[in-house]
Design a protein around this motif. Structure first.
Motif, mmCIF file in Angstrom:
data_model
loop_
_atom_site.group_PDB
_atom_site.id
_atom_site.type_symbol
_atom_site.label_atom_id
_atom_site.label_comp_id
_atom_site.label_asym_id
_atom_site.label_seq_id
_atom_site.Cartn_x
_atom_site.Cartn_y
_atom_site.Cartn_z
ATOM 1 N N UNK A 1 1.200 -0.937 0.218
ATOM 2 C CA UNK A 1 -0.071 -0.047 -0.018
ATOM 3 C C UNK A 1 0.599 1.077 0.024
ATOM 4 N N UNK A 2 0.412 2.095 -0.953
ATOM 5 C CA UNK A 2 0.518 3.300 -0.791
ATOM 6 C C UNK A 2 0.386 4.558 -0.333
ATOM 7 N N UNK A 3 0.406 5.377 -0.600
ATOM 8 C CA UNK A 3 -0.914 6.563 -0.143
ATOM 9 C C UNK A 3 -1.302 7.434 -1.965
ATOM 10 N N UNK A 4 -2.048 6.959 -1.839
ATOM 11 C CA UNK A 4 -2.465 7.994 -4.008
ATOM 12 C C UNK A 4 -3.357 8.953 -3.248
ATOM 13 N N UNK A 5 -2.989 9.632 -5.324
ATOM 14 C CA UNK A 5 -3.889 11.240 -5.392
ATOM 15 C C UNK A 5 -4.599 10.531 -6.773
ATOM 16 N N UNK A 6 -5.121 11.506 -6.843
ATOM 17 C CA UNK A 6 -5.902 11.536 -8.013
ATOM 18 C C UNK A 6 -6.142 12.816 -8.412
ATOM 19 N N UNK A 7 -5.668 12.870 -10.237
ATOM 20 C CA UNK A 7 -5.952 14.054 -10.117
ATOM 21 C C UNK A 7 -6.720 14.333 -11.221
ATOM 22 N N UNK A 8 -8.038 15.306 -11.452
ATOM 23 C CA UNK A 8 -8.755 15.376 -12.392
ATOM 24 C C UNK A 8 -9.291 16.403 -13.191
ATOM 25 N N UNK A 9 -9.328 16.554 -14.718
ATOM 26 C CA UNK A 9 -9.262 17.729 -15.976
ATOM 27 C C UNK A 9 -10.182 17.609 -16.166
ATOM 28 N N UNK A 10 -11.358 19.012 -15.850
ATOM 29 C CA UNK A 10 -13.294 18.190 -16.950
ATOM 30 C C UNK A 10 -13.150 19.754 -17.729
ATOM 31 N N UNK A 11 -13.671 19.690 -18.769
ATOM 32 C CA UNK A 11 -13.796 19.549 -19.531
ATOM 33 C C UNK A 11 -14.993 19.472 -19.812
ATOM 34 N N UNK A 12 -15.295 20.970 -20.618
ATOM 35 C CA UNK A 12 -16.631 21.698 -21.002
ATOM 36 C C UNK A 12 -16.221 20.965 -22.990
ATOM 37 N N UNK A 13 -17.846 19.880 -23.303
ATOM 38 C CA UNK A 13 -17.813 19.086 -24.744
ATOM 39 C C UNK A 13 -18.353 18.931 -25.534
ATOM 40 N N UNK A 14 -18.617 18.667 -26.760
ATOM 41 C CA UNK A 14 -19.417 18.624 -27.238
ATOM 42 C C UNK A 14 -19.938 17.628 -28.481
ATOM 43 N N UNK A 15 -20.197 17.105 -28.954
ATOM 44 C CA UNK A 15 -20.578 15.529 -30.025
ATOM 45 C C UNK A 15 -20.915 16.189 -31.197
ATOM 46 N N UNK A 16 -19.293 15.568 -32.100
ATOM 47 C CA UNK A 16 -19.380 16.241 -33.435
ATOM 48 C C UNK A 16 -19.552 14.964 -34.071
ATOM 49 N N UNK A 17 -20.026 13.494 -33.312
ATOM 50 C CA UNK A 17 -20.134 12.080 -34.278
ATOM 51 C C UNK A 17 -20.607 10.515 -33.555
ATOM 52 N N UNK A 18 -20.471 9.568 -34.330
ATOM 53 C CA UNK A 18 -20.627 8.621 -33.846
ATOM 54 C C UNK A 18 -22.375 8.379 -33.707
ATOM 55 N N UNK A 19 -22.041 7.218 -32.567
ATOM 56 C CA UNK A 19 -23.569 7.245 -32.283
ATOM 57 C C UNK A 19 -23.214 6.334 -30.698
#
Length: 154
Positions: free
Chosen positions: A93-111
């Protein structure tokens, strides 16, 4: 604590809201622990050789089936845990850090349809933002929506 004394996971997430005030979410199945299953933003861990932006777009595609374009960074969020999750492959076991970047996004294609096979995402759906109060969901959704609306970061 010096940065060499803990493990870190870098992740990118996307807030995608449509004209019907619905948000695109992924169903996190909890991995090995099905009791922790919940709705979350599409996104996840950034691979070593990816930029944060590339990794976020890849994760959105894998989890939702959609091609996406990042509009802008919204916020960052980090958290710490006292021990490393065994799923990450460390026996000590080791200490853990989560670092998260949140973006605004939009759909350009796909299903709509999850492309991930054998992973932690089972499906993706458009859900009414108003329904969030009644469903089990990750805090990162609230953090992202608050930032999208111009609120203070979580």
């Amino acid at each position: 604590m010096h940065f060499s004394e803990y493990d870190i996971r870098l992740a990118g997430y996307a807030v995608i809201v449509n004209d019907d005030d619905e948000i695109l979410l992924s169903w996190f199945n909890g991995g090995r622990d099905r009791f922790h299953a919940l709705w979350t933003l599409p996104g996840g861990g950034i691979e070593f050789d990816e930029s944060i932006e590339e990794g976020t777009i890849r994760e959105v595609k894998e989890e939702t089936g959609y091609d996406a374009e990042l509009v802008r960074p919204l916020t960052t969020h980090s958290f710490t845990e006292s021990r490393r999750n065994p799923a990450f492959g460390t026996s000590k076991p080791r200490p853990f850090k989560g670092a998260r970047i949140v973006f605004e996004a939009r759909i350009t294609g796909g299903t709509l349809g999850t492309l991930e096979v054998g992973g932690t995402t089972d499906r993706a759906e458009w859900l009414s933002i108003d329904s969030l109060a009644d469903i089990r969901h990750a805090r990162i959704i609230d953090i992202g929506l608050d930032a999208l609306r111009g609120g203070r970061p979580g």
